[in-house]
Structure formats: structure tokens, C-alpha cells
Motif scaffolding. Structure first.
Motif, PDB file in Angstrom:
ATOM      1  N   GLN A 158       0.836  -1.192   0.000  1.00 34.45           N
ATOM      2  CA  GLN A 158       0.000   0.000   0.000  1.00 34.45           C
ATOM      3  C   GLN A 158       0.874   1.246   0.000  1.00 34.45           C
ATOM      4  O   GLN A 158       1.836   1.341   0.738  1.00 34.45           O
ATOM      5  CB  GLN A 158      -0.923  -0.015   1.217  1.00 34.45           C
ATOM      6  CG  GLN A 158      -1.840  -1.230   1.258  1.00 34.45           C
ATOM      7  CD  GLN A 158      -2.720  -1.248   2.493  1.00 34.45           C
ATOM      8  OE1 GLN A 158      -3.102  -0.212   3.009  1.00 34.45           O
ATOM      9  NE2 GLN A 158      -3.051  -2.449   2.963  1.00 34.45           N
ATOM     10  N   HIS A 159       0.532   2.201  -0.860  1.00 32.35           N
ATOM     11  CA  HIS A 159       1.322   3.431  -1.015  1.00 32.35           C
ATOM     12  C   HIS A 159       2.811   3.121  -1.176  1.00 32.35           C
ATOM     13  O   HIS A 159       3.659   3.610  -0.420  1.00 32.35           O
ATOM     14  CB  HIS A 159       1.100   4.362   0.183  1.00 32.35           C
ATOM     15  CG  HIS A 159      -0.335   4.738   0.382  1.00 32.35           C
ATOM     16  ND1 HIS A 159      -0.990   5.600  -0.473  1.00 32.35           N
ATOM     17  CD2 HIS A 159      -1.245   4.349   1.310  1.00 32.35           C
ATOM     18  CE1 HIS A 159      -2.253   5.733  -0.067  1.00 32.35           C
ATOM     19  NE2 HIS A 159      -2.432   4.984   0.999  1.00 32.35           N
ATOM     20  N   PRO A 160       3.172   2.291  -2.153  1.00 36.80           N
ATOM     21  CA  PRO A 160       4.570   1.874  -2.299  1.00 36.80           C
ATOM     22  C   PRO A 160       5.462   2.986  -2.821  1.00 36.80           C
ATOM     23  O   PRO A 160       4.987   3.982  -3.391  1.00 36.80           O
ATOM     24  CB  PRO A 160       4.469   0.748  -3.328  1.00 36.80           C
ATOM     25  CG  PRO A 160       3.310   1.176  -4.193  1.00 36.80           C
ATOM     26  CD  PRO A 160       2.321   1.761  -3.237  1.00 36.80           C
ATOM     27  N   ALA A 201      -1.410   6.863  -5.885  1.00 38.47           N
ATOM     28  CA  ALA A 201      -1.268   5.608  -5.140  1.00 38.47           C
ATOM     29  C   ALA A 201       0.134   5.365  -4.605  1.00 38.47           C
ATOM     30  O   ALA A 201       0.315   4.558  -3.697  1.00 38.47           O
ATOM     31  CB  ALA A 201      -1.695   4.429  -6.006  1.00 38.47           C
ATOM     32  N   ALA A 202       1.143   6.024  -5.169  1.00 37.77           N
ATOM     33  CA  ALA A 202       2.527   5.827  -4.716  1.00 37.77           C
ATOM     34  C   ALA A 202       2.920   6.891  -3.701  1.00 37.77           C
ATOM     35  O   ALA A 202       2.457   8.038  -3.764  1.00 37.77           O
ATOM     36  CB  ALA A 202       3.475   5.868  -5.904  1.00 37.77           C
ATOM     37  N   THR A 203       3.790   6.513  -2.790  1.00 33.60           N
ATOM     38  CA  THR A 203       4.391   7.491  -1.878  1.00 33.60           C
ATOM     39  C   THR A 203       5.432   8.318  -2.618  1.00 33.60           C
ATOM     40  O   THR A 203       5.543   9.529  -2.427  1.00 33.60           O
ATOM     41  CB  THR A 203       5.037   6.778  -0.688  1.00 33.60           C
ATOM     42  OG1 THR A 203       4.007   6.165   0.101  1.00 33.60           O
ATOM     43  CG2 THR A 203       5.828   7.729   0.184  1.00 33.60           C
ATOM     44  N   ALA A 204       6.193   7.662  -3.487  1.00 34.46           N
ATOM     45  CA  ALA A 204       7.230   8.332  -4.282  1.00 34.46           C
ATOM     46  C   ALA A 204       7.630   7.373  -5.398  1.00 34.46           C
ATOM     47  O   ALA A 204       7.368   6.167  -5.313  1.00 34.46           O
ATOM     48  CB  ALA A 204       8.444   8.688  -3.427  1.00 34.46           C
ATOM     49  N   ALA A 238      14.332  12.187   2.346  1.00 37.33           N
ATOM     50  CA  ALA A 238      13.577  13.430   2.197  1.00 37.33           C
ATOM     51  C   ALA A 238      12.099  13.209   1.885  1.00 37.33           C
ATOM     52  O   ALA A 238      11.251  14.014   2.269  1.00 37.33           O
ATOM     53  CB  ALA A 238      14.206  14.276   1.083  1.00 37.33           C
ATOM     54  N   HIS A 239      11.785  12.076   1.212  1.00 31.08           N
ATOM     55  CA  HIS A 239      10.437  11.954   0.659  1.00 31.08           C
ATOM     56  C   HIS A 239       9.649  10.720   1.038  1.00 31.08           C
ATOM     57  O   HIS A 239       8.440  10.683   0.793  1.00 31.08           O
ATOM     58  CB  HIS A 239      10.519  11.999  -0.875  1.00 31.08           C
ATOM     59  CG  HIS A 239      11.071  13.276  -1.414  1.00 31.08           C
ATOM     60  ND1 HIS A 239      10.402  14.468  -1.326  1.00 31.08           N
ATOM     61  CD2 HIS A 239      12.251  13.539  -2.048  1.00 31.08           C
ATOM     62  CE1 HIS A 239      11.117  15.431  -1.878  1.00 31.08           C
ATOM     63  NE2 HIS A 239      12.243  14.894  -2.322  1.00 31.08           N
ATOM     64  N   ALA A 240      10.266   9.697   1.594  1.00 30.73           N
ATOM     65  CA  ALA A 240       9.536   8.446   1.857  1.00 30.73           C
ATOM     66  C   ALA A 240       8.801   8.528   3.184  1.00 30.73           C
ATOM     67  O   ALA A 240       9.225   7.991   4.198  1.00 30.73           O
ATOM     68  CB  ALA A 240      10.489   7.255   1.852  1.00 30.73           C
ATOM     69  N   THR A 241       7.691   9.218   3.174  1.00 30.68           N
ATOM     70  CA  THR A 241       6.875   9.380   4.371  1.00 30.68           C
ATOM     71  C   THR A 241       5.452   8.932   4.092  1.00 30.68           C
ATOM     72  O   THR A 241       4.973   8.999   2.971  1.00 30.68           O
ATOM     73  CB  THR A 241       6.866  10.835   4.852  1.00 30.68           C
ATOM     74  OG1 THR A 241       6.297  11.654   3.825  1.00 30.68           O
ATOM     75  CG2 THR A 241       8.252  11.311   5.178  1.00 30.68           C
ATOM     76  N   ILE A 242       4.789   8.462   5.119  1.00 29.81           N
ATOM     77  CA  ILE A 242       3.364   8.162   5.054  1.00 29.81           C
ATOM     78  C   ILE A 242       2.692   8.913   6.205  1.00 29.81           C
ATOM     79  O   ILE A 242       3.039   8.733   7.370  1.00 29.81           O
ATOM     80  CB  ILE A 242       3.087   6.659   5.199  1.00 29.81           C
ATOM     81  CG1 ILE A 242       3.706   5.889   4.025  1.00 29.81           C
ATOM     82  CG2 ILE A 242       1.584   6.396   5.252  1.00 29.81           C
ATOM     83  CD1 ILE A 242       3.485   4.410   4.112  1.00 29.81           C
TER      84      ILE A 242
END
Length: 276
Positions: free
Chosen positions: A89-91, A113-116, A266-270
Motif C-alpha cells: 500500500q502506497h509503495p 497511489a505511490a508514496t514516491a 527526504a520523501h519516503a513518508t506516510i
């Protein structure tokens, strides 16, 4: 560093490798036309320390079942099916070469749908199916097979053409082994799926954080083209690795991993929480 596991989805449709706890944020690696899940083994083990790190065998490759019809649309649909089957989920999606094209195609129908995403040594377009350059490219790749060569016989020279300066010998060996092991039918189908691919107009609609990663010596996805590609993506970071060719994660693994780790930090957050 967790060891990579060789796995198959419960329905038997997809083969993949993975490391890290499944309940963590998923980072999914997609290989190129001459690759396999195991081409990402170093990254799977490296990033499996903090993520659920997964690499698929593209349909028709490794342990994955071939598609009845291979196109960018059907490959993107297969990616979505795979993500559902591994509960990603949100890969974070990391696509190399045709893998990056599949990610772009997937984003058309799953824009949030993607986190990054990471688009590595890839292109937003292959151009007209009847173009002279496209015909020449396909002939250079498939012509030798038509004349009796095999993937195993072609692999050493093909890989040498793809890499840049001073490639890691271990990565070179893995790349050659992966290329040699690609079923000829799958290689042909994937090559032909490139024809007509063009998502240049969709770049402006990519809203998720994006890393566009190039190699300065890449002749398949030239760095100037990739830099221009990045300029059309509103949320893109662009990184060019000096001296690297088309197989950066294998020929320059330390540099590839460092660039990816910096981007993810920097960007892989949920929901504002950094992935654990």
C-alpha cells in the motif's frame, strides 16, 4: 543486512525477491528488459533493513507467468495486480529502463497511489513505431536472434555496450547472467512493447515526489534527455551520476544506493511519519 528471499505470490503468477518485514513501507524495484529480480539483490538487502524491499520478475521473466499480450498497458496492469498480491500500500516504486516506463504508465491510472517514484535510466517516450531510429534499435537487438544467436551468446557484448566507465566487476557478472537467462520470447515481446510508447504529455501530471536518475555515459537513456524529462515533472529531483552507463544499480551500486537513500530520507513518508 537481511538476506533476500526468493518467493512466489500465492496464486503462482509472480516470482519476486524480498527482504525486510512485510508490515513496513514497501519499496518495489522493477528491472529492465535484460534484467531479473535478482539484478536488485544488493538493493533489496540494503534497503530491507528499513523497508519491505521487493523486486519482481516482470511477467515472462524468472518465475513470473507470461502475459497473453505484452504491452505497456498490460504490464502496468500486471504491476497493479502484483502490488495487491504483496499488499504493498502506497509503495515507493523504483523503475529502471522499461521498468521506469511501466511506472509512468501505472501512474496514469493510479496517480496518487505511490508514496514516491524513482525513474532510473528510462524515457518518457520511445517514439513512432515506424521511425527510422526505432527500427534501427529493434533490428540491432532482435536481428541477431533472427539470424540464430541466443540470449546467452549475445549477453556479454550487449552488457558491455550498456555500461559506462569502470563498472563493478561483480555487477557486470550479474548483469550478464541476468541477460543470458531472459527467455527469448519475453525479450522479443518486451522490445516490441516499447514501440509507440509516449507519455511525454503526462509528465506534468506526476504529482508524487520523483527522483529522475541518469548516468552521464548512458547511450540508451541519455542524460540530457533525462534532465529535460525531469524539468517537466513538477516534483522531480534530478541526479546525474558521472561516468555511469545504463545499468547504474549494478555498475555503480554505492552511488546508486546513496542517491536513492538521500531521496528516500527526504520523501519516503506516510502521513508525515518517516518509514521505519
Amino acid at each position: 543486512m537481511p538476506a533476500s528471499q526468493i518467493l512466489t505470490t500465492k496464486d503462482g503468477r509472480f516470482g519476486y525477491e524480498a527482504a525486510g518485514k512485510p508490515q513496513r513501507q514497501s519499496i518495489v524495484f522493477l528491472h529492465g528488459i535484460g534484467g531479473a529480480a535478482r539484478a536488485w539483490r544488493r538493493q533489496i538487502e540494503q534497503f530491507g533493513e528499513h523497508y519491505h524491499a521487493v523486486a519482481w520478475d516482470m511477467p515472462g521473466y524468472g518465475r513470473s507467468v507470461p502475459l497473453d499480450e505484452v504491452s505497456m498497458t498490460s504490464l502496468a496492469a500486471a504491476l497493479q495486480d502484483f502490488l495487491i498480491r504483496i499488499d504493498a500500500q502506497h509503495p515507493i516504486l523504483v523503475g529502471h529502463s522499461i521498468g521506469g516506463m511501466i511506472v509512468q504508465e501505472w501512474l496514469i491510472t493510479h496517480p496518487q497511489a505511490a508514496t514516491a517514484v524513482v525513474l532510473a535510466q528510462t524515457s518518457p517516450a520511445f517514439g513512432k513505431a515506424d521511425g527510422d531510429w526505432q527500427k534501427s534499435f529493434i533490428e540491432a537487438r532482435l536481428g541477431p536472434l533472427d539470424r540464430g544467436a541466443t540470449m546467452a551468446s549475445l549477453a556479454p557484448d550487449l552488457v558491455k555496450e550498456l555500461v559506462g566507465d569502470d563498472p563493478d566487476p561483480r555487477g557486470l557478472a550479474v548483469a550478464t547472467s541476468c541477460m543470458a537467462g531472459v527467455p527469448e520470447a519475453s525479450y522479443r515481446a518486451s522490445m516490441l512493447a516499447l514501440l509507440g510508447f509516449d507519455r511525454r504529455q503526462a509528465l506534468k501530471d506526476i504529482k508524487v515526489p520523483t527522483l529522475v536518475l541518469s548516468g552521464s555515459r548512458d547511450r540508451n537513456a541519455p542524460a540530457p534527455m533525462m534532465e529535460k524529462m525531469a524539468s517537466f515533472i513538477p516534483s522531480a529531483d534530478y541526479v546525474e551520476l558521472e561516468g555511469a552507463g545504463h545499468l547504474v544499480n549494478l555498475e555503480r551500486p554505492d552511488e546508486f544506493d546513496a542517491a536513492l537513500a538521500f531521496f528516500l530520507k527526504a520523501h519516503a513518508t506516510i502521513n508525515g511519519a518517516e518509514a521505519r
